[in-house]
Design an enzyme around this catalytic site. Sequence first.
Site, PDB file in Angstrom:
ATOM      1  N   ARG A 148       0.862  -1.179   0.000  1.00  0.00           N
ATOM      2  CA  ARG A 148       0.000   0.000   0.000  1.00  0.00           C
ATOM      3  C   ARG A 148       0.903   1.236   0.000  1.00  0.00           C
ATOM      4  NH1 ARG A 148      -2.332  -3.355   4.154  1.00  0.00           N
ATOM      5  NH2 ARG A 148      -4.437  -4.092   3.596  1.00  0.00           N
ATOM      6  N   LYS A 172      -2.342  -2.056   8.053  1.00  0.00           N
ATOM      7  CA  LYS A 172      -3.490  -1.495   8.753  1.00  0.00           C
ATOM      8  C   LYS A 172      -3.621  -2.099  10.141  1.00  0.00           C
ATOM      9  CE  LYS A 172      -6.283  -0.391   4.665  1.00  0.00           C
ATOM     10  NZ  LYS A 172      -7.566  -0.629   3.966  1.00  0.00           N
ATOM     11  N   HIS A 242      -1.856   2.348  -6.012  1.00  0.00           N
ATOM     12  CA  HIS A 242      -2.732   1.218  -5.729  1.00  0.00           C
ATOM     13  C   HIS A 242      -2.963   0.366  -6.977  1.00  0.00           C
ATOM     14  CE1 HIS A 242      -4.652  -0.218  -2.128  1.00  0.00           C
ATOM     15  NE2 HIS A 242      -5.710  -0.607  -2.807  1.00  0.00           N
ATOM     16  N   ARG A 245      -0.371  -2.185  -6.873  1.00  0.00           N
ATOM     17  CA  ARG A 245      -0.737  -3.220  -5.902  1.00  0.00           C
ATOM     18  C   ARG A 245      -1.745  -4.191  -6.533  1.00  0.00           C
ATOM     19  NH1 ARG A 245      -1.322  -4.472  -0.319  1.00  0.00           N
ATOM     20  NH2 ARG A 245      -3.465  -4.784   0.397  1.00  0.00           N
ATOM     21  N   HIS A 268      -4.428  -8.707   3.690  1.00  0.00           N
ATOM     22  CA  HIS A 268      -5.880  -8.627   3.863  1.00  0.00           C
ATOM     23  C   HIS A 268      -6.291  -9.463   5.071  1.00  0.00           C
ATOM     24  CE1 HIS A 268      -6.606  -7.677  -0.680  1.00  0.00           C
ATOM     25  NE2 HIS A 268      -6.297  -6.604   0.020  1.00  0.00           N
ATOM     26  N   TYR A 277      -9.997 -10.391  -7.004  1.00  0.00           N
ATOM     27  CA  TYR A 277      -9.071 -10.663  -8.094  1.00  0.00           C
ATOM     28  C   TYR A 277      -9.358 -11.974  -8.815  1.00  0.00           C
ATOM     29  CZ  TYR A 277      -6.437  -6.982  -5.775  1.00  0.00           C
ATOM     30  OH  TYR A 277      -6.069  -5.799  -5.214  1.00  0.00           O
TER      31      TYR A 277
END
Length: 300
Positions: A148, A172, A242, A245, A268, A277
């Site tokens: 990210r 995150k 992004h 990514r 994730h 994806y």
Amino acid sequence: MASRKNPLDDFIDHLKFERRLSPNTVAAYQADLARLQAFLSERNIKTVAQLVAPQARLFAAGLRHAGLSSRSISRTLSAARSCYRYLLREKVVKANPFEGISAPRSDKKLPSTLNIEQAAQLVSINPVADLDFRDRAILELFYSSGLRLSELEKSNIGDIDLSARTIVITGKGGKTRIVPVGRHAAEAIQVWLERRASIVRESTEVALFVGRAGSRLGARAIQKRVEFWARRQGLDRSVHPHMLRHSFASHLLESSSDLRAVQELLGHSDISTTQVYTHLDFQHLAKVYDKAHPRAKRRK
């Protein structure tokens, strides 16, 4: 207890004067509740207390029939649900007909990606100045490791192990993960680190990527460098971090069906986020990274 003839107006006043929501938020509630008011009028439902769950479901179905997006339907139902909770608390109604009524699932937009040739074209720059070498390392690391923007911005020298070709990422929620770094990216970073020494003025600066003044390169500056090199390299589209990514994930999954491995690489917490994806046609391979990623393959 609410006193107006139209209790929906009491709810709007509650949002304005008790909850002190912003004018824009209140206006959004008013627009959503205007749809509900129109439905009540069309169905000759004279008071909000007369609305029951089957009719609330018809209201939700009507929103979809009217062509509203899943997001708009969800917002409108949320407004109606909140309104009835308020009216229930004020004893205007005896039940909330919108409890348990959910909007249709939002259609996830497929991420915009570069194809393999475009990605290779972007990262294969010919650096001249010191900062060009930095930019090449940034582009390679984005595409090599699927970081990210915030993760790359916060990366420090101590996070990367060039001998092991890995980098420790703080994602995150402060969660850390170890991500492989492709051969091309490792080589680009090695060259950048050699040139970085002549730019950094303070020996205490630990940022992996620094600007002309020697301090940590900010997110907006990184975005601008990606945009600059996309234009310079002749790509006929807008490119942002992004997108690299997304390209990283898609190109891995084009050659591998190991969704769990890609989930780990991307950081994730929920695999459903990674599943966006899986619109691609997959060919199964046992190893995900070294054998699948086009810029992680070792020289023969």
